[in-house]
Design a protein around this motif. Structure first.
Motif, mmCIF file in Angstrom:
data_model
loop_
_atom_site.group_PDB
_atom_site.id
_atom_site.type_symbol
_atom_site.label_atom_id
_atom_site.label_comp_id
_atom_site.label_asym_id
_atom_site.label_seq_id
_atom_site.Cartn_x
_atom_site.Cartn_y
_atom_site.Cartn_z
ATOM 1 N N ILE A 1 2.589 5.464 7.162
ATOM 2 C CA ILE A 1 2.163 4.334 6.579
ATOM 3 C C ILE A 1 3.262 3.029 6.459
ATOM 4 O O ILE A 1 4.333 3.482 5.974
ATOM 5 C CB ILE A 1 1.454 4.294 5.130
ATOM 6 N N THR B 1 -9.820 -5.643 -1.355
ATOM 7 C CA THR B 1 -8.771 -4.857 -2.090
ATOM 8 C C THR B 1 -9.529 -4.111 -3.084
ATOM 9 O O THR B 1 -9.040 -3.228 -3.462
ATOM 10 C CB THR B 1 -7.691 -5.781 -2.824
ATOM 11 N N THR C 1 -8.402 -1.346 7.454
ATOM 12 C CA THR C 1 -7.548 -2.208 8.259
ATOM 13 C C THR C 1 -6.873 -1.681 9.549
ATOM 14 O O THR C 1 -6.475 -2.599 10.215
ATOM 15 C CB THR C 1 -6.837 -2.945 7.276
ATOM 16 N N ALA D 1 1.003 -1.895 6.803
ATOM 17 C CA ALA D 1 -0.267 -1.251 6.711
ATOM 18 C C ALA D 1 -1.196 -1.855 5.661
ATOM 19 O O ALA D 1 -0.749 -1.865 4.524
ATOM 20 C CB ALA D 1 -0.279 0.337 6.694
ATOM 21 N N GLY D 2 -2.335 -2.072 6.152
ATOM 22 C CA GLY D 2 -3.202 -2.701 4.903
ATOM 23 C C GLY D 2 -2.924 -3.998 4.555
ATOM 24 O O GLY D 2 -3.405 -4.533 3.470
ATOM 25 N N THR E 1 -6.888 0.734 3.098
ATOM 26 C CA THR E 1 -6.173 0.707 4.020
ATOM 27 C C THR E 1 -6.666 1.152 5.555
ATOM 28 O O THR E 1 -6.438 0.401 6.562
ATOM 29 C CB THR E 1 -4.727 1.245 3.542
ATOM 30 N N PRO F 1 0.855 -1.375 -0.070
ATOM 31 C CA PRO F 1 -0.028 0.178 0.093
ATOM 32 C C PRO F 1 0.851 1.326 0.026
ATOM 33 O O PRO F 1 0.453 2.309 -0.741
ATOM 34 C CB PRO F 1 -0.901 -0.084 1.438
#
Length: 392
Positions: A178, A327, A118, A182-183, A115, A67
């Protein structure tokens, strides 16, 4: 809420400034590039069309990328498009740069939405979304009026340069905020196949949520894109009041997103049942009292509050309905937002071109709000089913 969410909101602020800033720059762009205001308004539609197409395409293309990498690439492309736009003397090329920047914005927002969900517990998607979208509303409060003032003082091209420069701290914010993990839920190898995620688009509850979001956002953008001439021509106010009107709309939208973010997870039905009729009444009222400056400014604030409060609630419904598409869900929400953002200004421009007057875009907003309200009533069982399942 995780610090990473606020870094994503910073980048969304920069992109939101670019997306909304044209509302105060259209007259200047139209004059310099020798096109009508209605034609210049197509820059907003071009941006929105690019996001409608780009959201699912970019999300599908980069669904296996980390991500953070996707977010950074999108920001860099976004900045480059604004540099070109700031230098071009040709309207057609400016139109193309808006589409390119929209593709980058679409990819960023689609990944950012996925993202963000999550980074928080499953039952707090609405709050996470409200923080992310606060970047857009703050852009209308600060970024857009500042861009309008900057454009008035130094020319609209300066505003494009300013957006490109603001992308630099946004990139650093994403790099720092990030992490590579992450994600990871959305990008893990165990995520559903692309075909399975795309098949979610055939589900009635997702279609309904996306359609309602598009209708509400379409009305918002129809009126917002052509707000400047309403302020200066219908209300007879000086050009400087355009920025003030944009600030009031932005303050209202920020409050609407913030309050709706605390209600959209558990009580979305209340938000829609109360807010829907008020939104329709507000657009009609704005069209009827637009010649009165004080009433106009008050209703601009109210409509910003209602439009973004209801709109963000419906986009949260999209994310809940698309939970089986981890996604691609963010791209569906992005597409719904921008399908309306593309259609609204086009319909508003048609109204202007047909000689229906400066207030034609506001009546378009009222018609789209009425269509959304009617759809909610006719499909209330599906909508309630969406809400019930999402809250389990």
């Amino acid at each position: 809420m995780p610090f990473a969410l606020y870094m994503l909101a910073l980048a969304v602020f920069v992109m939101g400034t670019s997306e909304f800033m044209l509302a105060g720059l259209l007259p200047a762009i139209a004059t310099e590039l020798d096109v009508s205001v209605g034609t210049a308004g197509l820059l907003t539609s071009a941006f929105a069309i690019g996001m409608v197409i780009g959201a699912p395409v970019m999300a599908a293309f980069a669904r296996r990328w980390p991500p953070r990498l996707t977010l950074i690439v999108c920001l860099l492309v976004f900045a480059g498009s604004h540099v070109i736009g700031a230098m071009t003397p040709v309207f057609a090329l400016l139109l193309i740069t808006r589409v390119l920047s929209a593709l980058a914005n679409a990819g960023f927002l689609a990944v950012a939405l996925s993202t963000a969900t999550t980074l928080v517990p499953a039952h707090q998607k609405g709050r996470a979304l409200s923080i992310l979208l606060s970047g857009t509303t703050i852009a209308t409060v600060a970024g857009v009026p500042a861009g309008s003032l900057l454009g008035t003082a130094l020319g609209w091209r300066t505003t494009f340069w300013a957006v490109a420069i603001l992308c630099i701290p946004a990139v650093f914010g994403v790099v720092r905020g990030i992490t590579n993990n992450a994600g990871q839920t959305a990008t893990a190898g165990s995520s559903p196949r692309l075909r399975a995620e795309l098949s979610q688009l055939a589900t009635p509850r997702l279609i309904l949520a996306m359609a309602l979001g598009a209708l509400i956002n379409g009305g918002t953008f129809a009126a917002f894109t052509f707000l400047a001439p309403v302020v200066t021509e219908t209300a007879g106010m000086a050009d400087g009041w355009v920025s003030f009107a944009l600030v009031m709309f932005g303050v209202g939208s920020f409050l609407g997103v913030t309050i709706a973010g605390r209600l959209s997870d558990q009580r979305p039905g209340v938000v829609l049942a109360v807010g829907g009729p008020l939104l329709l009444t507000g657009w009609i009222g704005l069209a009827l009292v637009a010649s009165h400056p004080v009433a106009l400014i008050v209703l601009v604030f109210v409509q910003g509050f209602l439009s973004f409060g209801i709109g963000s609630t419906l986009i949260t419904r999209v994310l809940y309905a698309a939970s089986a598409a981890p996604t691609m869900g963010g791209s569906y929400a992005t597409a719904a937002l921008n399908l309306g953002a593309a259609a609204g200004p086009v319909l508003g421009a048609f109204g202007l071109a047909a000689g229906l007057g400066v207030l034609a875009p506001v009546w378009v907003a009222a018609a789209l709000a009425a269509a959304a309200l009617l759809t909610m009533v006719l499909s209330r069982h599906t909508l309630l089913e969406t809400t019930a399942e999402a809250n389990r």
